[in-house]
Design a protein around this motif. Structure first.
Motif, PDB file in Angstrom:
ATOM      1  N   GLY A   1     -58.900   6.243 -56.393  1.00 21.69           N
ATOM      2  CA  GLY A   1     -58.368   5.694 -57.641  1.00 21.69           C
ATOM      3  C   GLY A   1     -58.734   6.544 -58.851  1.00 21.69           C
ATOM      4  N   ALA A   2     -59.927   7.101 -58.846  1.00 22.45           N
ATOM      5  CA  ALA A   2     -60.364   7.937 -59.972  1.00 22.45           C
ATOM      6  C   ALA A   2     -59.411   9.121 -60.151  1.00 22.45           C
TER       7      ALA A   2
ATOM      8  N   GLY B   1     -56.350   9.314 -58.854  1.00 21.46           N
ATOM      9  CA  GLY B   1     -55.003   8.785 -59.087  1.00 21.46           C
ATOM     10  C   GLY B   1     -54.753   8.453 -60.547  1.00 21.46           C
ATOM     11  N   MET B   2     -55.761   7.900 -61.214  1.00 15.72           N
ATOM     12  CA  MET B   2     -55.592   7.555 -62.635  1.00 15.72           C
ATOM     13  C   MET B   2     -55.301   8.799 -63.471  1.00 15.72           C
TER      14      MET B   2
ATOM     15  N   ALA C   1     -51.767   9.917 -62.789  1.00 14.68           N
ATOM     16  CA  ALA C   1     -50.783   8.997 -63.381  1.00 14.68           C
ATOM     17  C   ALA C   1     -50.717   9.161 -64.895  1.00 14.68           C
TER      18      ALA C   1
ATOM     19  N   TYR D   1     -52.313   4.048 -67.800  1.00 13.59           N
ATOM     20  CA  TYR D   1     -53.034   3.477 -66.663  1.00 13.59           C
ATOM     21  C   TYR D   1     -54.497   3.363 -67.058  1.00 13.59           C
TER      22      TYR D   1
ATOM     23  N   SER E   1     -56.806   0.963 -65.749  1.00 16.76           N
ATOM     24  CA  SER E   1     -57.727   0.398 -64.757  1.00 16.76           C
ATOM     25  C   SER E   1     -57.488   1.046 -63.402  1.00 16.76           C
ATOM     26  N   VAL E   2     -58.558   1.156 -62.606  1.00 16.69           N
ATOM     27  CA  VAL E   2     -58.418   1.700 -61.248  1.00 16.69           C
ATOM     28  C   VAL E   2     -57.478   0.824 -60.412  1.00 16.69           C
ATOM     29  N   PHE E   3     -57.359  -0.460 -60.795  1.00 19.92           N
ATOM     30  CA  PHE E   3     -56.487  -1.360 -60.027  1.00 19.92           C
ATOM     31  C   PHE E   3     -55.008  -1.229 -60.429  1.00 19.92           C
TER      32      PHE E   3
ATOM     33  N   ILE F   1     -53.898   1.686 -60.021  1.00 17.72           N
ATOM     34  CA  ILE F   1     -53.628   2.748 -59.044  1.00 17.72           C
ATOM     35  C   ILE F   1     -53.853   2.235 -57.621  1.00 17.72           C
ATOM     36  N   ILE F   2     -54.980   1.568 -57.397  1.00 14.67           N
ATOM     37  CA  ILE F   2     -55.241   0.928 -56.095  1.00 14.67           C
ATOM     38  C   ILE F   2     -54.812  -0.533 -56.281  1.00 14.67           C
TER      39      ILE F   2
END
Lengths: 297, 217
Positions: free
Chosen positions: A149-150, A152-153, A156, B5, B7-9, B11-12
């Motif tokens: 997620g780190a 991915g953020m 994005a 974006y 928050s990590v949520f 993305i996940i």
């Protein structure tokens, strides 16, 4: 909030913390939540992924309403049981998990978008295989998702993750890069190696277009997640071996953005170009929507 | 510049019913945003689709996703695929229009949602930017025509300029404010704030006590 992969890697390296810990700290600060709140939300996401992987691989498998996709995770399971595969069971286990998840997605089942629904199989594909291969415990699996997620953020916020804006490279490409980076941490690699793994995985999928048949998240989306998962493992292994991408991860993300912006709209999730525009693709679309389209017009 | 974006949520996540995070989960979020702005019983829903939304809404379940949001369903609610039927059973008129032109706000996944009943009508322009995250680019209601930068969370507070000073002080204790703008319609004033981070439910309640006519997206 970390704006670049370089900043994220530097933070983890200088603080001598895992990337997952850096991500958890950022999330706590950004959303004003406790460690336990953030951790337990991620545990719920993991549980949804586990259910989808299981559901797609059980019994006869799952099938979409259109009949375009379904049942192939189960085919892979039987093949793995009965044959010595060419690619080896590690890769094929990841492929089976990825396809199972995306078959559940295409059948309108419950999934966790990682980062998107169309690319929801790539991350669990890798993760649930590594669970067996590296004997990961529950906590290590939750950490895997924070690390992914780190990265991915940053992708994005600096580029894009939607097929409609950047093509499939933005979806499966991003997911594959995220999975590669997280796999490196799970295997004990350094933050630097995670960034290299992401750079290699994403570089390998640059230019991938979004051309779904009939505009549905089925063909070729389901199988592109198989490639996303396999590519992530190859990139993670290359990074752990000390191979480097030469072009830094942040610049690869920049290249992905520029390519996405230059893709014509026919190749950005409109179902008008690429495989969707082949004679067979058009025939499938007419068969699925022909009648419904007549009713609407 | 503010990150979309936060928050990590984002993305996940989200946990959702397939098949598309931008065309299904993001569409639920656009419907929910319109519902929050209207906050009254709905009798008519009209949805205008542009570009990728116009081409693929049938296959992605965008129709039932937007209606799910308007009805207040969560993206993982099992009733999501039945939402259009449920709305029609409740006597709500539902129309979908595929626009052939380009998006008026320059994004390939754009939907304009109009909600109405006998007394009022609102119109919200949302863009689904990927992974279930959305931007709100335009909100029209009660004579206001609000054009926020897009990124959520967003607060729309109808209040007097004198109350606004106190409101901003309180809001600033919870989060940074990326963008603010004042709008007028007749004698009324409305303040728009784009926030740096999401508010907790307790924080939203505190703000609502100060300004009852408050929309939080």
């Amino acid at each position: 909030m970390y704006q670049t992969i370089a900043e994220l890697v530097t933070a983890a390296t200088t603080q001598q913390r895992r990337l997952s810990d850096v991500m958890i700290a950022q999330e706590m600060a950004a959303t004003n939540q406790t460690y336990d709140e953030v951790w337990s939300t991620m545990e719920r996401q993991l549980a949804v992924m586990a259910d989808a992987v299981k559901r797609g691989s059980e019994g006869e498998g799952v099938y979409s309403q259109t009949g375009l996709t379904g049942g192939e995770a189960v085919k892979l399971k039987h093949y793995r049981e009965q044959h010595q595969s060419l690619a080896g069971d590690t890769i094929l286990a990841a492929v089976q998990n990825a396809i199972a998840t995306n078959e559940v997605n295409a059948a309108m089942g419950v999934i966790c978008a990682t980062p998107t629904a169309g690319s929801s199989g790539t991350l669990p594909g890798v993760l649930f295989m590594l669970k067996e291969r590296l004997d990961l415990d529950h906590n290590a699996m939750v950490r895997f998702l924070f690390t992914a997620g780190a990265f991915g953020m940053i992708i994005a916020n600096n580029a894009m993750i939607a097929g409609a804006t950047g093509g499939c490279q933005a979806e499966v490409g991003s997911a594959s890069g995220m999975a590669a980076a997280a796999a490196v941490e799970a295997a004990g690699g350094t933050p630097e190696q995670s960034a290299e793994a992401l750079a290699m995985a994403l570089s390998n999928l640059l230019g991938l277009v979004c051309d779904p048949i009939a505009g549905l998240v089925e063909l070729p989306c389901v199988k592109r997640n198989a490639v996303g998962a396999g590519n992530a493992l190859i990139a993670a292994d290359m990074a752990l071996a000390g191979c480097t991408n030469k072009i830094p991860a942040d610049e690869v993300v920049g290249a992905m953005k520029a390519i996405g912006e230059n893709l014509p709209s026919t190749l950005r999730e409109t179902g008008l170009g690429g495989l969707a525009a082949t004679p067979t693709g058009i025939k499938m679309k007419m068969k699925i929507f022909g009648k419904q389209m007549d009713l609407d017009s | 510049m503010s990150a979309n974006y936060k928050s990590v949520f984002d993305i996940i996540g989200p946990v959702m019913i397939g098949p598309s995070s931008s065309h299904t989960a993001g569409a639920v979020a656009i419907g929910q945003a319109a519902r929050q702005v209207f906050h009254e019983p709905v009798l008519g829903i009209e949805v205008h689709y542009y570009e990728s939304f116009a081409q693929t809404h049938l296959g992605h379940g965008t129709d039932y996703a937007i209606i799910s949001g308007v009805l207040g369903f969560d993206p993982a609610d099992a009733r999501v695929p039945e939402a259009v039927t449920i709305a029609r059973q409740q006597g709500i008129q539902v129309h979908f229009i595929e626009e052939t032109g380009v998006s008026p706000v320059g994004h390939p996944n754009t939907a304009i949602v109009q909600l109405k009943n006998a007394k009022r009508q609102i119109r919200l322009t949302g863009c689904s930017i990927g992974g279930g995250t959305i931007e709100v680019r335009q909100v029209q209601f009660d004579g206001f025509n609000i054009k926020p930068p897009g990124s959520l969370p967003l607060v729309l507070a109808r209040m007097t300029p004198s109350l606004a000073t106190q409101f901003v002080q309180r809001l600033g204790q919870f989060t940074g404010i990326n963008h603010r703008h004042q709008y007028t319609a007749g004698t009324q004033t409305l303040f728009e704030y784009s926030l740096n981070q999401r508010l907790r439910v307790t924080e939203q309640r505190q703000l609502q006590q100060l300004v009852p006519d408050l929309i939080y997206l």
